[in-house]
Design an enzyme around this catalytic site. Sequence first.
Site, PDB file in Angstrom:
ATOM      1  CG  ASP A 116       3.167  -2.558   1.063  1.00 38.19           C
ATOM      2  OD1 ASP A 116       4.115  -2.606   1.882  1.00 38.19           O
ATOM      3  OD2 ASP A 116       3.095  -1.738   0.132  1.00 38.19           O
TER       4      ASP A 116
ATOM      5  CD  GLU B 209      -2.977  14.319  -5.697  1.00 42.26           C
ATOM      6  OE1 GLU B 209      -1.998  13.865  -5.046  1.00 42.26           O
ATOM      7  OE2 GLU B 209      -3.436  15.462  -5.537  1.00 42.26           O
TER       8      GLU B 209
ATOM      9  CE  LYS C  44      -1.639   0.644   0.132  1.00 41.82           C
ATOM     10  NZ  LYS C  44      -1.360  -0.193   1.149  1.00 41.82           N
TER      11      LYS C  44
ATOM     12  CG  ASP D  31       5.326   2.159  -3.055  1.00 40.39           C
ATOM     13  OD1 ASP D  31       5.248   2.623  -1.903  1.00 40.39           O
ATOM     14  OD2 ASP D  31       5.363   0.948  -3.312  1.00 40.39           O
TER      15      ASP D  31
ATOM     16  CD  GLU E  20       5.468   9.576  -1.584  1.00 38.49           C
ATOM     17  OE1 GLU E  20       4.939  10.514  -0.947  1.00 38.49           O
ATOM     18  OE2 GLU E  20       5.426   8.391  -1.204  1.00 38.49           O
TER      19      GLU E  20
ATOM     20  CE  LYS F  39      -0.927   5.460   0.036  1.00 38.74           C
ATOM     21  NZ  LYS F  39       0.433   5.087   0.367  1.00 38.74           N
TER      22      LYS F  39
ATOM     23  CB  CYS G 166      19.414 -35.965 -21.177  1.00 32.04           C
ATOM     24  SG  CYS G 166      20.783 -34.801 -21.120  1.00 32.04           S
TER      25      CYS G 166
ATOM     26  CE1 TYR H 174       1.839  14.389  -0.730  1.00 27.31           C
ATOM     27  CE2 TYR H 174       2.846  13.012  -2.426  1.00 27.31           C
ATOM     28  CZ  TYR H 174       2.653  13.323  -1.086  1.00 27.31           C
ATOM     29  OH  TYR H 174       3.256  12.566  -0.124  1.00 27.31           O
TER      30      TYR H 174
HETATM   31  S1  IVH Z   1      -1.440  13.169   0.391  1.00 30.47           S
HETATM   32  C1  IVH Z   1      -2.982  13.805   4.438  1.00 30.47           C
HETATM   33  N1  IVH Z   1      -0.958  12.310  -2.020  1.00 30.47           N
HETATM   34  O1  IVH Z   1       0.931   8.201   1.124  1.00 30.47           O
HETATM   35  C2  IVH Z   1      -2.641  13.455   3.067  1.00 30.47           C
HETATM   36  N2  IVH Z   1       0.036  11.167  -0.203  1.00 30.47           N
HETATM   37  O2  IVH Z   1      -0.389   7.147   3.642  1.00 30.47           O
HETATM   38  C3  IVH Z   1      -1.483  12.563   2.973  1.00 30.47           C
HETATM   39  N3  IVH Z   1       1.453   9.305  -0.890  1.00 30.47           N
HETATM   40  O3  IVH Z   1       2.889   9.688   3.573  1.00 30.47           O
HETATM   41  C4  IVH Z   1      -0.598  12.893   1.887  1.00 30.47           C
HETATM   42  N4  IVH Z   1       1.177   9.539  -3.050  1.00 30.47           N
HETATM   43  O4  IVH Z   1       3.975   9.152   1.353  1.00 30.47           O
HETATM   44  C5  IVH Z   1      -0.734  12.124  -0.709  1.00 30.47           C
HETATM   45  N5  IVH Z   1      -0.608  11.670  -4.230  1.00 30.47           N
HETATM   46  C6  IVH Z   1      -0.389  11.505  -2.927  1.00 30.47           C
HETATM   47  C7  IVH Z   1       0.450  10.486  -2.442  1.00 30.47           C
HETATM   48  C8  IVH Z   1       0.640  10.349  -1.067  1.00 30.47           C
HETATM   49  C9  IVH Z   1       1.773   8.842  -2.100  1.00 30.47           C
HETATM   50  C10 IVH Z   1       1.949   8.719   0.369  1.00 30.47           C
HETATM   51  C11 IVH Z   1       2.686   9.690   1.211  1.00 30.47           C
HETATM   52  C12 IVH Z   1       2.000   9.666   2.528  1.00 30.47           C
HETATM   53  C13 IVH Z   1       1.252   8.360   2.471  1.00 30.47           C
HETATM   54  C14 IVH Z   1      -0.014   8.423   3.276  1.00 30.47           C
END
Ligand code: IVH
Length: 685
Positions: free
Chosen positions: A33, A116, A321, A120, A181, A118, A418, A233
Amino acid sequence: MAGTAARRIEELRARIREADRAYYVLDNPVLSDAEYDRLMRELLALEEAHPDLATADSPTRRVSGEPGERFAKVAHREPMLSLGNVVSDVELDEFDARVHRLLDLPPGAPVGYVCEPKLDGLAVELVYLSGELAEGSTRGDGAVGEDVTANLRTVGALGANAGVLPRLRGRAPARLEIRGEVLLQKEHFEAMNRVLGRQGDAFFANPRNAAAGSLRQLDWRVTATRPLSFVAYEALRPGEPAWPTHWAKLEALATWGFAVNPENRRCEGIAEVKRWKDEMAERRFSLPYDTDGLVVKVDDLDQQRRLGAASKFPRWAVAFKYPPQEETTRVERIWASVGRTGVLTPVVEVTPVRLGGATVSRATLHNEDEMRRKDVRVGDVVLIRRAGEVIPEVVKSIPERRDGTEREFVFPERCPECGARVVREEGEKVYRCTGAACPAQLVGRFTHYAQRRALDVDGLGEAVAAALVARGHVRDFADLYSLPAATWEAMEIAETKTGSTVKLGVPRTRRIREALERSKVAGLRRLLFGLGIPQVGEATAVTLARHFGTLERFLGATEEDLLGVRDVGPETAREIRAWIDEPQNRRVVDRLVEAGVRPAAEEAPRGGVFAGKTVVLTGGLVKLSRDEAKAEIERRGGKVSGSVSRKTDLVVEGEDAGSKAEKARELGVKIVDEAGFLRLLEGEG
Ligand code: IVH
């Protein structure tokens, strides 16, 4: 200059597209990443500096991930956007300042945010019509995704996972779009990879790829066997009144029955966001799922609407990040390190890289199987990951980045410490050094030799063994017998409890030296067990001792002779013979004999103190377990019975003994306590 930039831009776009395909379509990443983010940032900067070279189809403008050909396509009514990344407090402040500017808020006014983790996994959309699940799809390129409805219906079908609901709980709008997700918890990911590995199937590099690969199966029955979870979410209900805040939306999601992340948090102002982000930096490793960042969303939905979105990212949200815990680097060297127990572990030396705030130059692979499964070779580009611990692990190699010069690592046949033979025993995952005097494993070997069930050198525990080895006083077991009393007494021992060091001193030295004297005649079976011969545990040592009777006969046994021993199979026979043939092992035995070790010829069982006797054990023993006591009695020709009768010869009464001891008293059966029993075992009673 512009020509160079144009070339670099094309190169970056091509590499990013290739990485996207590997990640989204093949579920098998070729870049970390961190590398991906670096390429993306470089491309963004170049396009900003050369607006004439920016194109609408650049990866900076388009959501990555094309819908695969294998699935029917589903158009999302509202695009599923991606998120812009920030990596520092300064960038979070810039995001907040931009929100203020676009909303015309005075700089000091705190904006309400929802943070929130993020997650994966992979983003999906679920469409509910009158409360019933009608359609489920992947994000795809943001506009069009893949129809994975049947697969999504199985998510959460296993165990107590948060699931995709077939039907909403309570009152439902005519149309409801849920986003969230699909992910695989860490524990499930590891279990799944173990199963795939056993079946010889390809394994997944990380929970995200595993979740994506599991969801994007042509046969939903395969998906159903994978323990996926769904966390919601986002909710959209076209034509219905808007929620006031994102937080209220999350509450509505929970009311319908969806799993909403309990780690979500409302923060007042960016300063509170930054504090929460710092708190989560460490805590995230103890969460049951992988999370590499924090999504920060403007809470007020009216503000969200006013902020709107650019082509690819909303302006009301950003992803913070954390420093990458995963990086790619090159394997420079692999070698085998010998641990205390003689186990050889591959040590992978890599080109130093920054990872999670530190520079690392070494990574671990637990054993040969793992090295083969992950296909790691010297010269390979590998993905390494650190999740809280000090030394990162090698996640996988990236064969796509090989140039043909890579070489497989072969475990050495001889111990690097050894020179003794290295073996991998049947059913074992590891290679082991068989040298009885191998310096790398001396401490472990000494404590094994000295343990009560072996030569029983009372007082020679781990701390003393470590001190002996560290000071170079002993190289093999025989040295123990010739070490002068003064050397023992003056030796500094680390006290594990206090961390301080003390001299071994006179009384402890006397105890050890007396035990060493006794050990010289402890018997063949104890010696054979104590020597640490591969495949020779306590039970095998007993049969070998009984069979051969003397040390000389044991040492002279051919592989065939060994095969004639009860319970000794071909593998064990081979190992034992190879051990005897190892010159350093023979030298150790010869020196032991020189030092005065004369293992008494093994008595036939009938000669033991308990020969022909029936013994009952009752109550708790302190010095040895019930199984050990039973084994000791049987070795001396006795039988252990569960109940007391007139035929009972002896009752051993431990702590809190109950009715059996009473009955023995009534019947006049002989009773001894634990100390008396131990004296009997030692032949003194
Ligand atoms: S909100 C426009 N909330 O992150 C808002 N995304 O780079 C986008 N992701 O495709 C979605 N946790 O796969 C949101 N709590 C979260 C998230 C989340 C993971 C991922 C999701 C999205 C990517 C955006």
